[in-house]
Design an enzyme around this catalytic site. Sequence first.
Site, PDB file in Angstrom:
ATOM      1  N   LYS A  10       0.852  -1.181   0.000  1.00 57.06           N
ATOM      2  CA  LYS A  10       0.000   0.000   0.000  1.00 57.06           C
ATOM      3  C   LYS A  10       0.890   1.234   0.000  1.00 57.06           C
ATOM      4  CE  LYS A  10      -1.785   1.741   3.674  1.00 57.06           C
ATOM      5  NZ  LYS A  10      -2.620   2.041   4.858  1.00 57.06           N
ATOM      6  N   ASN A 192       6.254   6.253  -1.462  1.00 51.17           N
ATOM      7  CA  ASN A 192       7.490   5.736  -2.057  1.00 51.17           C
ATOM      8  C   ASN A 192       8.441   5.121  -1.031  1.00 51.17           C
ATOM      9  OD1 ASN A 192       6.659   6.713  -4.655  1.00 51.17           O
ATOM     10  ND2 ASN A 192       7.320   8.757  -4.002  1.00 51.17           N
ATOM     11  N   ARG A 193       7.895   4.713   0.104  1.00 51.14           N
ATOM     12  CA  ARG A 193       8.671   4.097   1.184  1.00 51.14           C
ATOM     13  C   ARG A 193       9.712   5.042   1.781  1.00 51.14           C
ATOM     14  NH1 ARG A 193       4.831   1.462   0.525  1.00 51.14           N
ATOM     15  NH2 ARG A 193       4.655  -0.808   0.479  1.00 51.14           N
ATOM     16  N   LEU A 194       9.593   6.348   1.509  1.00 52.51           N
ATOM     17  CA  LEU A 194      10.491   7.333   2.116  1.00 52.51           C
ATOM     18  C   LEU A 194       9.852   7.824   3.411  1.00 52.51           C
ATOM     19  CD1 LEU A 194      11.789   9.311  -0.993  1.00 52.51           C
ATOM     20  CD2 LEU A 194      12.918   7.480   0.292  1.00 52.51           C
TER      21      LEU A 194
END
Length: 214
Positions: A10, A192-194
């Site tokens: 997600k 963006n997993r940042l």
Amino acid sequence: MGKNLHDLRKSYEKDALLEQELSSDPYKVFDQWFQAAQNDPAIEEANAMSISTLGTDGFPKSRIVLLKEIENEKLIFYSNYSSEKAQAIEKHPKVCLHFFWPSLERQVIIKAAIAKTSREKSQSYFNSRPRGSQLGAWTSNQSAAVSSREKLEEQLHQMEQKFDGKEIPLPDFWGGYECLPLSFEFWQGRPNRLHDRILYTIENDQWSFKRLQP
């Protein structure tokens, strides 16, 4: 058994955690996040936290307990003093507490020193528990093997008879633990997993924070 979970993903987009909006006091940040979790209808138990200990067998182990109070900067929960968890704490009195609130896309990780609360504190909380929970504390020899569910129910029935019509005393083997945080890590999911990760640490009674890469 094989199972491919590559497509379970997600995007985290609900909030941000920015330095200019943060208090220098991690307890204030924790309180704000905890209140948000309490007010979120998707979260049934905002005070559910995972506690990780280093077991006497050398393995780390995590389980869920319930935060019941914050007093004098210590996070307090209650448990059986003869359990596997208690034996691990006795040998290695350091723990990691973890709160995960998925609907808010937030986590809090707390490293802490741990010790038993006073008996007075344990007594006060025990007196506030429902009678069924008080009986449960007496019934369960936590972490010990039991032959069947029926045996456990039999033990409960014995305690019901023992304390029938009587006030239930605080067991000697049951009480509180207080966790004194040495660090707080606040994690906010981002696209963006940042993800945002802010770590608070204490030195000479002063808290400071820094951003960690995700």
